[in-house]
Scaffold this motif. Sequence first.
Motif, short mmCIF file in Angstrom:
data_model
loop_
_atom_site.label_atom_id
_atom_site.label_comp_id
_atom_site.label_asym_id
_atom_site.label_seq_id
_atom_site.Cartn_x
_atom_site.Cartn_y
_atom_site.Cartn_z
N ASN A 372 3.53 5.06 -10.47
CA ASN A 372 3.26 4.73 -9.07
C ASN A 372 2.27 3.56 -8.99
O ASN A 372 1.13 3.67 -9.45
N ILE A 453 7.47 2.54 -9.19
CA ILE A 453 7.63 2.67 -7.74
C ILE A 453 6.51 1.88 -7.09
O ILE A 453 5.33 2.14 -7.35
N TYR A 455 4.27 0.79 -3.96
CA TYR A 455 3.78 1.25 -2.66
C TYR A 455 2.95 0.13 -2.02
O TYR A 455 1.83 -0.14 -2.45
N TYR A 491 13.04 0.85 -6.93
CA TYR A 491 12.11 1.81 -6.34
C TYR A 491 11.04 1.13 -5.49
O TYR A 491 10.12 0.50 -6.00
N ALA A 493 8.60 2.09 -2.00
CA ALA A 493 8.16 2.97 -0.91
C ALA A 493 8.02 2.15 0.37
O ALA A 493 7.83 0.93 0.31
N THR A 496 2.75 1.34 4.19
CA THR A 496 1.85 2.32 4.80
C THR A 496 0.57 1.62 5.23
O THR A 496 -0.07 0.93 4.44
N GLU A 518 0.06 9.06 -3.89
CA GLU A 518 1.51 8.95 -3.67
C GLU A 518 2.06 10.17 -2.92
O GLU A 518 2.97 10.05 -2.09
N ILE A 522 4.04 9.89 0.58
CA ILE A 522 5.40 10.43 0.67
C ILE A 522 5.50 11.47 1.79
O ILE A 522 6.47 11.49 2.57
N HIS A 525 5.68 9.70 5.29
CA HIS A 525 6.96 9.06 5.62
C HIS A 525 8.09 10.08 5.76
O HIS A 525 8.96 9.93 6.63
#
Length: 588
Positions: A372, A453, A455, A491, A493, A496, A518, A522, A525
Amino acid sequence: MGFVNVIEYRHVFDEPCPEVGSLVANLPSKFVIGLLAIINDTLTIRGESVDTQEFLLYCMTVNITPAIRTKIFERVRPLILSGRHQLFSIPYTVEFVNRELINFREEDGNRKVDFAADELNFFKAYIAVTDDMVQREVKKNEEAIIAAATEGGVNLIKLMWPHLIKQFEFTNRPDPIYERFRGRALMSYLESHEKYKEYALSYFQSFGCASGQEYLNRIESLIVRNLQREQSDDPMSYFFRIRVDQPEPVFEGMVIDPEQVRNNESKQIDYRGLKEKPLFQFEKNEYVVPHWDYLYNSLVTGLLFAFHRKSGVKKISRDFDGFKSTISREFSDEILFRNTMKKCFGRANETLLFFEDKEVFNPDCYYRRGRNVFVIEFKDYLLATDVIQSSSYDAIKNAIDDKFVGDNKGGENKGKGINQLAWNIEYLIRNKEKFYEIDELAKAENLDISDLIFYPVIVQTNIYFDIPGLNDYLDEVYQQRIKDVKQEHKYFAPLTMINFQYFYEHILQYADSQLQFEEEIIYYHHYTYALKREAQTTGDENHWFYSLSPFSLLESEKSQSLVMYRREDILRTINECWQIADTDVPEK
């Protein structure tokens, strides 16, 4: 979140709503502001519950003749008890205070007091002010907003932002303890700053204080006394008067002058006069607080404006924007943000890095836990008064675009905010070797960049940027911006946006790995997505509104269960983290 119906004049009285000025023409403004301070104090201590509405209805009609009072109760009480209507609310009370300052009337010593008539006129005037605001801000768009709310999406945001923006400071209120910590940290910064410290010393000495910390002590003494108060059934317990034996320079410097408000239109707009001077002199050596939130804000934002305006610091930093930019970079970013991130995420076997603008890869913060990767931008912005007062979606959107999107000219021009996030994420994906140079631990762990992933996160500091729907709007812009790189990587996200206050509130939960970033993102959302799906089925406008909530208002159950986690250690942690100088004030 959703619509709250207000009780209008037609709900209570049979005659047409009179002009506010005619109702209060014979009432001294001091009397009116005193009653409004009681209303706001009650709402602050007790909240805007049904019980509070009923309590205030009783208190504000106690001297009205029995027959009229009975009729008022017969009409108003059922609306209050329904839970769908409010009579007393802070936005309307502050508006009424502002009008009294503009049209200030001195007390006439020869005037014969008629308590029943005076109280009835005040009660009618309060509802008339509410009517004025409702007609101006709500009625013209109410049907369109409700219709759009059943469909959600961008149409709802376009209609909602102009309606909400002026009220948002009242629905998203400051936390006095958070403001107190930030004020202490700001004072420590100013008093130790090579260029600012001499101006700080001179400025606070002008109030009879040996230091800025002593200046804050005197303001905080009022705030702490207020926070220690409990609910009461005695109406006069909400008439919070500050009494001193002799003139107090710190308080005198915060007393509003109605003449200045009347003669300066800029101080009337957005209640600027009341924000700059949040105390009202009720009697000699006696003050009241018309709206507590403005006193809380005087610990940081108000202090910055006043310090720049009056300390002499203009000699070295002439315009406020330049001064604020330095504060944002050296204080908000380098002291508050970076040190908080280090405390939250500076854990073993994780990567936490900070970058300067001049570097090629340059997010404000890079944090990786496992696969992440959080690419974080920090934005310490104010929102201009003319934007707040515009009631224009385009004006609000343009201001947001300017602060959080920026230009996307390609090449080495990263823009800012959304475009900067997208550029930096693209850079990592398309430059594998550079990624391993930046995050050496990732290379040691044999991480494959294709498994990461990403973010994107914006951390911001202003309540106005918690307005519902802003996260959705910016994520839509972000998704459009990364559409090409999404063909190369799996990947991503959603974007935010998080108020910095959230990290202050959860600093030890993250520091001790009780929460994982994370998982909280998650949850947010997934939860808002589920609300949108439900709203599409039900057409319920409240589901749509709630689905547009900011991150900090939709915490996971795990986060909520940890609200008291190591609460006793917060004072020491924040003092160390934010480099707050030692003070002689014991923790209350």
